[in-house]
Design a protein around this motif. Structure first.
Motif, short mmCIF file in Angstrom:
data_model
loop_
_atom_site.label_atom_id
_atom_site.label_comp_id
_atom_site.label_asym_id
_atom_site.label_seq_id
_atom_site.Cartn_x
_atom_site.Cartn_y
_atom_site.Cartn_z
N LEU A 109 46.95 40.91 39.69
CA LEU A 109 46.93 41.69 38.47
C LEU A 109 45.92 41.15 37.46
O LEU A 109 45.22 41.92 36.79
CB LEU A 109 48.33 41.69 37.85
N LEU A 110 45.80 39.83 37.33
CA LEU A 110 44.86 39.27 36.37
C LEU A 110 43.42 39.51 36.78
O LEU A 110 42.52 39.47 35.94
CB LEU A 110 45.12 37.77 36.19
N LEU A 111 43.18 39.77 38.07
CA LEU A 111 41.85 40.16 38.52
C LEU A 111 41.58 41.62 38.17
O LEU A 111 40.51 41.96 37.65
CB LEU A 111 41.73 39.95 40.04
N THR A 112 42.53 42.49 38.44
CA THR A 112 42.29 43.91 38.17
C THR A 112 42.19 44.19 36.67
O THR A 112 41.45 45.10 36.26
CB THR A 112 43.40 44.78 38.79
N GLU A 113 42.91 43.43 35.85
CA GLU A 113 42.78 43.59 34.41
C GLU A 113 41.40 43.18 33.92
O GLU A 113 40.87 43.74 32.96
CB GLU A 113 43.84 42.75 33.69
N TRP A 114 40.81 42.20 34.59
CA TRP A 114 39.51 41.67 34.19
C TRP A 114 38.36 42.44 34.80
O TRP A 114 37.28 42.52 34.23
CB TRP A 114 39.41 40.20 34.60
N LEU A 129 44.36 37.16 53.08
CA LEU A 129 44.40 38.40 53.85
C LEU A 129 43.55 39.51 53.24
O LEU A 129 43.61 40.65 53.69
CB LEU A 129 45.84 38.85 54.03
N GLY A 130 42.75 39.17 52.21
CA GLY A 130 41.65 40.04 51.82
C GLY A 130 41.85 41.01 50.69
O GLY A 130 40.90 41.70 50.31
N ASP A 131 43.03 41.09 50.07
CA ASP A 131 43.25 42.11 49.05
C ASP A 131 42.35 41.92 47.82
O ASP A 131 41.81 42.90 47.28
CB ASP A 131 44.72 42.12 48.62
N ASP A 132 42.16 40.68 47.37
CA ASP A 132 41.27 40.43 46.24
C ASP A 132 39.82 40.72 46.61
O ASP A 132 39.07 41.28 45.81
CB ASP A 132 41.42 38.99 45.75
N ALA A 133 39.43 40.34 47.82
CA ALA A 133 38.05 40.57 48.25
C ALA A 133 37.72 42.05 48.33
O ALA A 133 36.64 42.49 47.94
CB ALA A 133 37.81 39.91 49.61
N GLU A 134 38.65 42.85 48.81
CA GLU A 134 38.43 44.29 48.89
C GLU A 134 38.27 44.89 47.49
O GLU A 134 37.43 45.77 47.27
CB GLU A 134 39.59 44.97 49.62
N TYR A 135 39.04 44.39 46.54
CA TYR A 135 38.91 44.87 45.17
C TYR A 135 37.54 44.51 44.60
O TYR A 135 36.89 45.35 43.96
CB TYR A 135 40.02 44.27 44.29
N VAL A 136 37.10 43.29 44.83
CA VAL A 136 35.79 42.86 44.31
C VAL A 136 34.68 43.70 44.93
O VAL A 136 33.74 44.12 44.23
CB VAL A 136 35.58 41.36 44.60
N ALA A 137 34.77 43.95 46.22
CA ALA A 137 33.77 44.80 46.86
C ALA A 137 33.76 46.19 46.24
O ALA A 137 32.70 46.81 46.08
CB ALA A 137 34.04 44.89 48.37
N LEU A 218 34.95 33.35 37.80
CA LEU A 218 36.27 33.73 37.29
C LEU A 218 37.31 32.86 37.97
O LEU A 218 37.37 32.78 39.20
CB LEU A 218 36.56 35.20 37.58
N VAL A 219 38.15 32.20 37.17
CA VAL A 219 39.22 31.33 37.68
C VAL A 219 40.57 31.86 37.21
O VAL A 219 40.76 32.09 36.01
CB VAL A 219 39.03 29.88 37.20
N ILE A 220 41.48 32.06 38.14
CA ILE A 220 42.86 32.43 37.83
C ILE A 220 43.76 31.40 38.50
O ILE A 220 43.62 31.12 39.69
CB ILE A 220 43.18 33.85 38.35
N ALA A 221 44.66 30.81 37.73
CA ALA A 221 45.47 29.71 38.27
C ALA A 221 46.79 29.61 37.52
O ALA A 221 46.90 30.02 36.36
CB ALA A 221 44.72 28.39 38.16
N SER A 222 47.78 29.03 38.18
CA SER A 222 49.00 28.62 37.50
C SER A 222 48.68 27.44 36.61
O SER A 222 47.80 26.63 36.92
CB SER A 222 50.07 28.22 38.52
N ARG A 267 43.46 32.28 32.86
CA ARG A 267 42.35 33.12 33.31
C ARG A 267 41.13 32.68 32.51
O ARG A 267 41.13 32.74 31.28
CB ARG A 267 42.63 34.61 33.10
N ALA A 268 40.13 32.20 33.22
CA ALA A 268 38.98 31.59 32.55
C ALA A 268 37.68 32.05 33.19
O ALA A 268 37.64 32.33 34.40
CB ALA A 268 39.08 30.07 32.61
#
Length: 274
Positions: A109-114, A129-137, A218-222, A267-268
């Motif tokens: 979610l923090l990726l899609t918001e950004w 398993l690729g979900d973030d990579a597919e969004y970036v593409a 872009l860095v997203i972390a706990s 998120r940085a």
């Protein structure tokens, strides 16, 4: 009691029939005879970092989706191999013998918001398993996505057979030399925190080195407080560790300290001058 000991103790109790009243809070286990073991002083949800996504399959089977990751990580670290558990987890997930707890089948979610449409080359670190990579593409980037687990790479390709993403198996701590200063966008989502603390500095440096001139990280972390306790895995990042991404010539952009109840996340962004 250290984080790995807590994890092993927790799993061992559940194998003997103890269950959690509050699964993700990890506060108390109830035994078959009604006996209770209180772990609240050992590992609260906030201390463990961001909980993994709640997977329908885990609830249907009554399994704790964290259990396999905790068990395999503890075994891997005990054998002196801090990253080998990723391959075991993904390989066992392919046969139904394990659950990948962070497999939400959607980008973070923090990726899609950004997410901002762009051009050029992108790399997704620890792509799973690729979900973030597919969004970036989908944002318009020519995307490379890598993971240390060859099984994760294979499963990502199977999940997205027509994908434009180039999935590769690679070690973050020893990446291909040609990736240095090669990407316009570098996306790191909760990979460093999956490594023991003593590996954070090296992993942070390798990630920063991927960014090319005029590029963005872009860095997203706990998150956790500076010097706060860690009951791992994962090993949430402290303020100084987030700031440490400003290395190898990167400059700090924005650092968002996001808090929602017990959940603490970062998120940085960081930028390399042109």
């Amino acid at each position: 009691m250290g984080g790995w000991a807590v994890a092993g103790f927790d799993v061992a109790l559940r194998r003997k029939g103890h269950v959690h009243d509050h699964l993700f809070a990890q506060r108390e286990l109830v035994g078959p005879l009604g006996d209770r073991v209180n772990l609240v002083e050992l590992a609260t949800e906030a201390e463990r970092g961001e909980p993994y996504e709640i997977l329908p399959g885990a609830w249907m089977t009554g399994r704790d989706p964290d259990e396999d990751a905790i068990r395999l990580a503890a075994e891997s670290l005990a054998s002196g191999d801090p990253v080998g558990w990723f391959e075991r987890l993904y390989a066992e997930s392919a046969t139904g013998d394990a659950i990948v707890p962070w497999d939400s089948r959607s980008p973070h979610l923090l990726l899609t918001e950004w997410g901002i449409a762009g051009t050029g080359r992108a790399v997704v670190v620890g792509a799973g398993l690729g979900d973030d990579a597919e969004y970036v593409a989908g944002l318009g980037y020519e995307t490379v996505a890598f993971d240390v687990s060859e099984s994760a790479v294979r499963l990502a390709k199977e999940r997205f057979p027509a994908s434009p993403v180039r999935y590769e198996a690679a070690d973050l701590l020893n990446p291909p030399a040609e990736w240095r200063h090669a990407f316009d966008l570098v996306v790191e989502i909760m990979t460093v925190q999956a490594l023991p603390e003593e590996l954070h500095a090296a992993a942070i440096t390798r990630i920063a080195e991927f960014v090319r001139p005029a590029g963005t990280l872009l860095v997203i972390a706990s998150g956790r407080e500076e010097g706060g306790p860690v009951f791992a895995p994962p090993w949430p990042l402290s303020p100084s560790e987030i700031a440490a991404f400003a290395t190898d010539g990167l400059e700090k952009g924005t650092i968002e300290d996001l808090r929602d109840g017990e959940r603490h996340r970062w998120r940085a962004t960081f930028h390399r001058p042109a």
